[in-house]
Design a protein around this motif. Structure first.
Motif, short mmCIF file in Angstrom:
data_model
loop_
_atom_site.label_atom_id
_atom_site.label_comp_id
_atom_site.label_asym_id
_atom_site.label_seq_id
_atom_site.Cartn_x
_atom_site.Cartn_y
_atom_site.Cartn_z
N ALA A 1 45.59 37.22 39.67
CA ALA A 1 46.25 38.48 40.05
C ALA A 1 45.34 39.68 39.80
N GLN A 2 44.48 39.58 38.79
CA GLN A 2 43.56 40.67 38.47
C GLN A 2 42.44 40.78 39.50
N HIS A 3 42.31 39.77 40.35
CA HIS A 3 41.22 39.73 41.33
C HIS A 3 41.73 39.75 42.76
N ARG A 4 43.02 40.08 42.93
CA ARG A 4 43.63 40.11 44.26
C ARG A 4 42.83 41.05 45.16
N GLY A 5 42.45 40.56 46.32
CA GLY A 5 41.69 41.36 47.28
C GLY A 5 40.20 41.34 47.06
N HIS A 6 39.75 40.74 45.98
CA HIS A 6 38.32 40.65 45.70
C HIS A 6 37.72 39.42 46.39
N MET A 7 36.41 39.36 46.37
CA MET A 7 35.72 38.19 46.92
C MET A 7 36.21 36.92 46.21
N GLY A 8 36.48 35.91 46.99
CA GLY A 8 36.93 34.65 46.43
C GLY A 8 38.44 34.51 46.37
N ASP A 9 39.16 35.60 46.56
CA ASP A 9 40.63 35.54 46.57
C ASP A 9 41.07 34.99 47.92
N ASP A 10 41.71 33.81 47.89
CA ASP A 10 42.14 33.19 49.14
C ASP A 10 43.63 33.39 49.39
N GLY A 11 44.28 34.19 48.55
CA GLY A 11 45.69 34.48 48.72
C GLY A 11 46.63 33.49 48.05
N THR A 12 46.09 32.43 47.45
CA THR A 12 46.96 31.43 46.82
C THR A 12 47.43 31.84 45.43
N GLY A 13 46.72 32.79 44.82
CA GLY A 13 47.04 33.16 43.44
C GLY A 13 46.49 32.15 42.44
N GLU A 14 45.57 31.30 42.91
CA GLU A 14 44.99 30.26 42.05
C GLU A 14 43.50 30.14 42.30
N THR A 15 42.75 31.21 42.02
CA THR A 15 41.32 31.20 42.29
C THR A 15 40.46 31.58 41.09
N HIS A 16 41.02 32.34 40.15
CA HIS A 16 40.26 32.86 39.02
C HIS A 16 40.94 32.45 37.71
N PHE A 17 40.19 31.76 36.85
CA PHE A 17 40.77 31.24 35.62
C PHE A 17 39.87 31.52 34.43
N ARG A 18 40.49 31.52 33.26
CA ARG A 18 39.75 31.62 31.99
C ARG A 18 40.27 30.49 31.11
#
Length: 95
Positions: free
Chosen positions: A33-50
């Protein structure tokens, strides 16, 4: 999970890391959610993790070698579904 919803991919990541590294402690944060609209965001809400993981499997290993173990456990997901993964990997008792 702190401040993020558990998603299907979050559960897959947790399962893979538990199986591969038998962690004493494991928390997976979905930060998509913190990266919505950024590169790599495919709209699934499951692209960036820690990942914050503590395991005896990391004993004697460098930070890079620890990250490689995590990356190996998630290799196919990193190639296809995960755009970004931040890793904090340590042994039990390590600060």
């Amino acid at each position: 999970m702190t401040g993020t919803a558990t998603t299907p991919l979050t559960l897959v990541i947790e399962d893979r890391l538990r199986t591969a590294l038998s962690p004493a402690s494991l928390v997976v944060f979905n930060e998509s959610a913190q990266h919505r609209g950024h590169m790599g965001d495919d709209g699934t809400g499951e692209t960036h993790f820690r990942v914050d993981i503590e395991s005896t499997a990391f004993a004697g290993l460098s930070r890079v070698a620890r990250q490689r173990l995590v990356n190996q456990a998630l290799a196919d997901l990193l190639a296809s579904r995960i755009h970004a993964l931040a890793i904090r990997a340590r042994t039990p008792g390590e600060a």
